[in-house]
Design a protein around this motif. Structure first.
Motif, PDB file in Angstrom:
ATOM      1  N   ALA A 203       0.813  -1.218   0.000  1.00 20.25           N
ATOM      2  CA  ALA A 203       0.000   0.000   0.000  1.00 20.25           C
ATOM      3  C   ALA A 203       0.849   1.273   0.000  1.00 20.25           C
ATOM      4  CB  ALA A 203      -0.919  -0.005   1.215  1.00 20.25           C
ATOM      5  N   PHE A 204       2.049   1.183   0.584  1.00 20.51           N
ATOM      6  CA  PHE A 204       2.864   2.396   0.714  1.00 20.51           C
ATOM      7  C   PHE A 204       3.806   2.632  -0.472  1.00 20.51           C
ATOM      8  CE2 PHE A 204       2.217   1.542   5.441  1.00 20.51           C
ATOM      9  CZ  PHE A 204       1.168   2.444   5.524  1.00 20.51           C
ATOM     10  N   ASN A 205       3.821   1.740  -1.440  1.00 23.75           N
ATOM     11  CA  ASN A 205       4.685   1.956  -2.613  1.00 23.75           C
ATOM     12  C   ASN A 205       4.075   2.991  -3.557  1.00 23.75           C
ATOM     13  OD1 ASN A 205       5.462  -1.391  -2.254  1.00 23.75           O
ATOM     14  ND2 ASN A 205       7.060   0.169  -2.332  1.00 23.75           N
ATOM     15  N   THR A 206       4.971   3.634  -4.318  1.00 20.53           N
ATOM     16  CA  THR A 206       4.531   4.690  -5.231  1.00 20.53           C
ATOM     17  C   THR A 206       5.030   4.395  -6.646  1.00 20.53           C
ATOM     18  OG1 THR A 206       6.568   5.926  -4.888  1.00 20.53           O
ATOM     19  CG2 THR A 206       4.746   6.416  -3.394  1.00 20.53           C
ATOM     20  N   GLU A 207       4.526   5.168  -7.586  1.00 21.31           N
ATOM     21  CA  GLU A 207       4.989   5.015  -8.970  1.00 21.31           C
ATOM     22  C   GLU A 207       6.482   5.315  -9.094  1.00 21.31           C
ATOM     23  OE1 GLU A 207       2.994   6.212 -12.448  1.00 21.31           O
ATOM     24  OE2 GLU A 207       1.019   6.189 -11.509  1.00 21.31           O
ATOM     25  N   GLU A 208       6.953   6.262  -8.278  1.00 18.59           N
ATOM     26  CA  GLU A 208       8.387   6.603  -8.323  1.00 18.59           C
ATOM     27  C   GLU A 208       9.229   5.402  -7.881  1.00 18.59           C
ATOM     28  OE1 GLU A 208       6.445   9.637  -6.225  1.00 18.59           O
ATOM     29  OE2 GLU A 208       5.758   9.086  -8.225  1.00 18.59           O
ATOM     30  N   ASP A 209       8.718   4.648  -6.921  1.00 25.47           N
ATOM     31  CA  ASP A 209       9.436   3.440  -6.491  1.00 25.47           C
ATOM     32  C   ASP A 209       9.636   2.510  -7.684  1.00 25.47           C
ATOM     33  OD1 ASP A 209       9.321   4.362  -3.911  1.00 25.47           O
ATOM     34  OD2 ASP A 209       7.787   2.965  -3.226  1.00 25.47           O
ATOM     35  N   ILE A 210       8.569   2.335  -8.438  1.00 27.23           N
ATOM     36  CA  ILE A 210       8.620   1.422  -9.582  1.00 27.23           C
ATOM     37  C   ILE A 210       9.606   1.977 -10.624  1.00 27.23           C
ATOM     38  CG2 ILE A 210       7.256   0.263 -11.387  1.00 27.23           C
ATOM     39  CD1 ILE A 210       6.457  -0.492  -8.452  1.00 27.23           C
ATOM     40  N   ASP A 211       9.575   3.275 -10.849  1.00 30.24           N
ATOM     41  CA  ASP A 211      10.497   3.896 -11.811  1.00 30.24           C
ATOM     42  C   ASP A 211      11.951   3.684 -11.391  1.00 30.24           C
ATOM     43  OD1 ASP A 211       8.671   4.858 -13.641  1.00 30.24           O
ATOM     44  OD2 ASP A 211       8.337   6.723 -12.543  1.00 30.24           O
ATOM     45  N   THR A 212      12.226   3.850 -10.105  1.00 27.20           N
ATOM     46  CA  THR A 212      13.597   3.666  -9.622  1.00 27.20           C
ATOM     47  C   THR A 212      14.056   2.227  -9.871  1.00 27.20           C
ATOM     48  OG1 THR A 212      13.112   5.262  -7.882  1.00 27.20           O
ATOM     49  CG2 THR A 212      15.115   3.953  -7.611  1.00 27.20           C
ATOM     50  N   ILE A 213      13.187   1.286  -9.588  1.00 25.30           N
ATOM     51  CA  ILE A 213      13.563  -0.113  -9.784  1.00 25.30           C
ATOM     52  C   ILE A 213      13.818  -0.419 -11.257  1.00 25.30           C
ATOM     53  CG2 ILE A 213      12.664  -2.479  -9.693  1.00 25.30           C
ATOM     54  CD1 ILE A 213      11.327  -1.566  -7.049  1.00 25.30           C
ATOM     55  N   THR A 214      12.916   0.033 -12.105  1.00 30.52           N
ATOM     56  CA  THR A 214      13.075  -0.328 -13.511  1.00 30.52           C
ATOM     57  C   THR A 214      14.223   0.441 -14.171  1.00 30.52           C
ATOM     58  OG1 THR A 214      11.260   1.158 -14.078  1.00 30.52           O
ATOM     59  CG2 THR A 214      10.731  -1.165 -13.855  1.00 30.52           C
ATOM     60  N   LYS A 215      14.698   1.473 -13.494  1.00 35.28           N
ATOM     61  CA  LYS A 215      15.896   2.165 -13.979  1.00 35.28           C
ATOM     62  C   LYS A 215      17.151   1.404 -13.537  1.00 35.28           C
ATOM     63  CE  LYS A 215      14.438   6.868 -14.173  1.00 35.28           C
ATOM     64  NZ  LYS A 215      13.935   7.680 -13.078  1.00 35.28           N
ATOM     65  N   THR A 216      17.090   0.822 -12.361  1.00 37.01           N
ATOM     66  CA  THR A 216      18.242   0.168 -11.759  1.00 37.01           C
ATOM     67  C   THR A 216      18.453  -1.259 -12.258  1.00 37.01           C
ATOM     68  OG1 THR A 216      17.556   1.383  -9.786  1.00 37.01           O
ATOM     69  CG2 THR A 216      19.322  -0.223  -9.490  1.00 37.01           C
ATOM     70  N   LEU A 217      17.343  -1.958 -12.405  1.00 40.49           N
ATOM     71  CA  LEU A 217      17.407  -3.398 -12.657  1.00 40.49           C
ATOM     72  C   LEU A 217      18.106  -3.828 -13.959  1.00 40.49           C
ATOM     73  CD1 LEU A 217      16.535  -6.064 -11.298  1.00 40.49           C
ATOM     74  CD2 LEU A 217      14.364  -5.873 -12.522  1.00 40.49           C
ATOM     75  N   PRO A 218      17.838  -3.178 -15.102  1.00 40.77           N
ATOM     76  CA  PRO A 218      18.448  -3.671 -16.343  1.00 40.77           C
ATOM     77  C   PRO A 218      19.976  -3.752 -16.294  1.00 40.77           C
ATOM     78  CG  PRO A 218      16.719  -2.097 -16.851  1.00 40.77           C
ATOM     79  CD  PRO A 218      16.917  -2.050 -15.365  1.00 40.77           C
ATOM     80  N   GLU A 219      20.629  -2.753 -15.679  1.00 36.19           N
ATOM     81  CA  GLU A 219      22.093  -2.752 -15.577  1.00 36.19           C
ATOM     82  C   GLU A 219      22.578  -3.944 -14.741  1.00 36.19           C
ATOM     83  OE1 GLU A 219      24.963  -1.463 -16.750  1.00 36.19           O
ATOM     84  OE2 GLU A 219      23.456  -0.734 -18.192  1.00 36.19           O
ATOM     85  N   ILE A 220      21.870  -4.205 -13.656  1.00 36.86           N
ATOM     86  CA  ILE A 220      22.249  -5.308 -12.753  1.00 36.86           C
ATOM     87  C   ILE A 220      22.137  -6.646 -13.483  1.00 36.86           C
ATOM     88  CG2 ILE A 220      21.474  -6.595 -10.702  1.00 36.86           C
ATOM     89  CD1 ILE A 220      20.806  -3.855  -9.427  1.00 36.86           C
ATOM     90  N   ILE A 221      21.040  -6.835 -14.180  1.00 29.35           N
ATOM     91  CA  ILE A 221      20.832  -8.088 -14.910  1.00 29.35           C
ATOM     92  C   ILE A 221      21.917  -8.236 -15.981  1.00 29.35           C
ATOM     93  CG2 ILE A 221      19.222  -9.404 -16.386  1.00 29.35           C
ATOM     94  CD1 ILE A 221      18.182  -9.036 -13.509  1.00 29.35           C
ATOM     95  N   LYS A 222      22.212  -7.144 -16.647  1.00 27.10           N
ATOM     96  CA  LYS A 222      23.217  -7.161 -17.711  1.00 27.10           C
ATOM     97  C   LYS A 222      24.592  -7.533 -17.155  1.00 27.10           C
ATOM     98  CE  LYS A 222      24.580  -4.172 -21.423  1.00 27.10           C
ATOM     99  NZ  LYS A 222      24.600  -2.783 -21.897  1.00 27.10           N
ATOM    100  N   SER A 223      24.957  -6.924 -16.021  1.00 25.10           N
ATOM    101  CA  SER A 223      26.293  -7.186 -15.472  1.00 25.10           C
ATOM    102  C   SER A 223      26.409  -8.633 -14.980  1.00 25.10           C
ATOM    103  CB  SER A 223      26.616  -6.198 -14.348  1.00 25.10           C
ATOM    104  OG  SER A 223      25.818  -6.455 -13.213  1.00 25.10           O
ATOM    105  N   LEU A 224      25.337  -9.175 -14.437  1.00 25.66           N
ATOM    106  CA  LEU A 224      25.400 -10.565 -13.964  1.00 25.66           C
ATOM    107  C   LEU A 224      25.404 -11.549 -15.136  1.00 25.66           C
ATOM    108  CD1 LEU A 224      23.028 -10.301 -10.875  1.00 25.66           C
ATOM    109  CD2 LEU A 224      25.491 -10.729 -10.807  1.00 25.66           C
ATOM    110  N   ARG A 225      24.655 -11.210 -16.170  1.00 27.76           N
ATOM    111  CA  ARG A 225      24.653 -12.083 -17.351  1.00 27.76           C
ATOM    112  C   ARG A 225      26.029 -12.070 -18.017  1.00 27.76           C
ATOM    113  NH1 ARG A 225      18.587 -11.036 -19.904  1.00 27.76           N
ATOM    114  NH2 ARG A 225      17.574 -12.567 -18.560  1.00 27.76           N
ATOM    115  N   ALA A 226      26.687 -10.911 -17.988  1.00 29.35           N
ATOM    116  CA  ALA A 226      28.003 -10.784 -18.633  1.00 29.35           C
ATOM    117  C   ALA A 226      29.015 -11.756 -18.030  1.00 29.35           C
ATOM    118  CB  ALA A 226      28.503  -9.350 -18.501  1.00 29.35           C
ATOM    119  N   ILE A 227      28.849 -12.101 -16.746  1.00 26.10           N
ATOM    120  CA  ILE A 227      29.815 -13.035 -16.154  1.00 26.10           C
ATOM    121  C   ILE A 227      29.216 -14.434 -15.992  1.00 26.10           C
ATOM    122  CG2 ILE A 227      31.140 -11.220 -14.979  1.00 26.10           C
ATOM    123  CD1 ILE A 227      29.775 -12.209 -12.336  1.00 26.10           C
TER     124      ILE A 227
END
Lengths: 123, 390
Positions: free
Chosen positions: B359-383
């Protein structure tokens, strides 16, 4: 739960990737257990001149692979073969008990790469 | 309201206590300290507060107040439902049916009953995590006394066909229990309409505190207590009532009922946004659980070629909290038993991440995650040695 060193090697893994014309390749683990490590080495005058790894696994699996490449680089094959799982976990200031097997996998991977090189050399 | 530094997207593990709940609890930690069993005013004051909370919890699920027993946790409610029904009805039969994807408090209670002379059937689930209704029909025996199926799964969010189960059990003299710990405040839980005999709730999953739960027990249900003593909670759970937390759970139930529609819409909206953004930005992933019949706010995604724990820790570095599978089993090295029962490819099973929106999550929370996540997935896949693309 993880030591600072483990987190450092997990976040900034050293020697990642694959050596294209590797002299030895060691691959251990399987997708069912959730860890796979691939270590490639370049050997010159019986010394590990270059070493790289790729790992599918948890933070401990990535950190142990990174650490073993750091320890092994520049060592003679004889010395590198002696690197134990304890050496790896000690260098990382310890691992949680449930993750101890990761260090085993790393030393096993390195030994396999060395054995692969020695086998190829024989042929 | 929330600590802005942290983005908390693990509301299926626990939730932030609602500020109104904290305010409601406060006086019962200080001046209103009476024992509800005492007959003088201090005791009556506590007793009234407990009964008021009981009514609010009952209202949330359309039960009668006397059908609500306060417990110490969801785990206790599930233990009581299984063991209490088993022991009270063992002369009629010793067979219980549950599923392979229940919470550990059901599975391990069922295992304990098996070791104590009961017979348990664990229903299979399909690739979406839905139970096999045909198998349920076949497994019902003359000595079946209880069917326990969770309302919605805690890991993958799949909602089970409780109404169909109710129809199958009609006139069969078999009790129906559902673990609704993940569901409260997200679904209109009407025990009368759903034909449920027992239903488990947990306070901390619905913005109350940890250490409080409730079990709905339909009037006339034959159940054995396990805490014997002074006879509190209609003799079903002795022990002085945990007044502050009971009062808090009452408040949380009141808020959950009042905000039900609003909360559902909010969770659905953020879930849709999170899902669409992740699927647009990151290749090679799958959604675990049923594509439509799922818990609002739950998103369980498997990222191919990488392992879930690495993703969780990388996100943690950015102050984002998500989990792999369920928090209760994250110390285990084995892939999730829920995904295993759904027969997922092992490579996918190890890379599962559960996002659970609250209930306490916001749209900005979702934006922050979807900005952060692709790089993390990419770096882990790279190794990852399983990933062969550059």
């Amino acid at each position: 739960m993880y030591s600072k060193k483990v987190m450092d090697h997990f976040k900034n893994p050293r020697n990642t990737g694959e050596i294209e014309d590797a002299d030895g390749i060691g691959e251990v683990g399987n997708p069912i257990c959730g860890d796979i490590m691939k270590i490639t080495i370049k050997v010159k005058d019986d010394r590990i001149e270059d070493i790289k790894f790729k790992t599918f696994g948890c933070a401990a699996a990535i950190a142990t692979s990174s650490m073993i490449t750091e320890i092994a680089k520049g060592k003679t094959l004889e010395e590198a073969k002696e690197i134990s799982k304890k050496d790896v976990s000690c260098a990382l200031d310890g691992l949680p008990p449930i993750k101890e097997h990761c260090s085993n996998l790393a030393s096993e991977g390195l030994r396999k790469a060395i054995d692969d090189y020695l086998m190829k050399k024989k042929d | 309201m929330t600590d802005r530094r942290t983005i908390y997207l693990d509301n299926s593990a626990t939730t932030q206590v609602h500020p109104e709940v904290i305010d409601t609890i406060q006086p019962y930690l200080s001046e209103k300290y009476g024992n509800p069993s005492s007959i003088y005013h201090k005791g009556r004051e506590a007793k009234e507060a407990v009964e008021d909370a009981r009514k609010k919890v009952a209202d949330l699920i359309n039960a009668e107040p006397e059908e609500i027993i306060f417990t110490g946790s969801g785990t206790e409610g599930n233990n009581m439902a299984l063991k209490g029904i088993a022991f009270a009805n063992k002369n009629r039969g010793k067979h219980i049916i549950t599923t392979k994807i229940e919470h550990k408090s059901i599975l391990n209670s069922a295992g304990w009953l098996e070791r104590n002379g009961f017979d348990v059937t664990y229903l299979n689930v399909d690739e979406n995590g839905t139970i096999d209704i045909e198998q349920l029909k076949k497994e019902i025996r003359s000595d079946t006394i209880l069917v326990s199926v969770m309302f919605a799964n805690n890991e993958v969010g799949t909602i089970q066909p409780i109404e169909e189960i109710k129809d199958i059990l009609k006139n069969k003299n078999i009790y129906l229990h559902t673990d609704a710990v993940q569901t409260a405040g997200k679904f209109d839980l009407d025990v009368k309409e759903l034909g449920i005999d027992l239903l488990t709730l947990s306070g901390h999953k619905m913005h109350a505190t940890k250490g409080i739960g409730a079990l709905y027990i339909k009037k006339g249900t034959k159940i054995e207590p396990f805490l014997h003593g002074g006879g509190q909670e209609r003799n079903l759970r002795s022990g002085t009532e945990n007044v502050p937390e009971i009062v808090g759970m009452g408040k949380a139930a009141e808020i959950a009922k009042k905000d039900l529609e609003k909360n559902r819409i909010h969770l659905k909206k953020l879930e849709k946004k999170l899902k669409e953004d992740i699927f647009r930005k990151i290749p090679e992933l799958i959604l675990n659980g049923h594509p439509e019949k799922r818990l609002p706010g739950n998103l369980n995604i498997s990222f191919k070629y990488i392992e879930g724990e690495s993703v969780v820790l990388m996100l943690d570095e950015k102050d984002i909290c998500v989990s792999t599978g369920s928090a209760c089993t994250s110390n285990s090295l084995k892939p999730s038993y829920v995904l295993t029962a759904m027969k997922k490819d092992p490579v996918f099973m190890h890379g599962s991440i559960r996002f659970s929106i609250g209930a306490f999550n916001t749209e900005e929370d979702i934006d922050t995650i979807t900005k952060t996540l692709p790089e993390i997935i990419k770096s882990l896949r790279a190794i990852s040695p399983l990933y062969n693309k550059d």
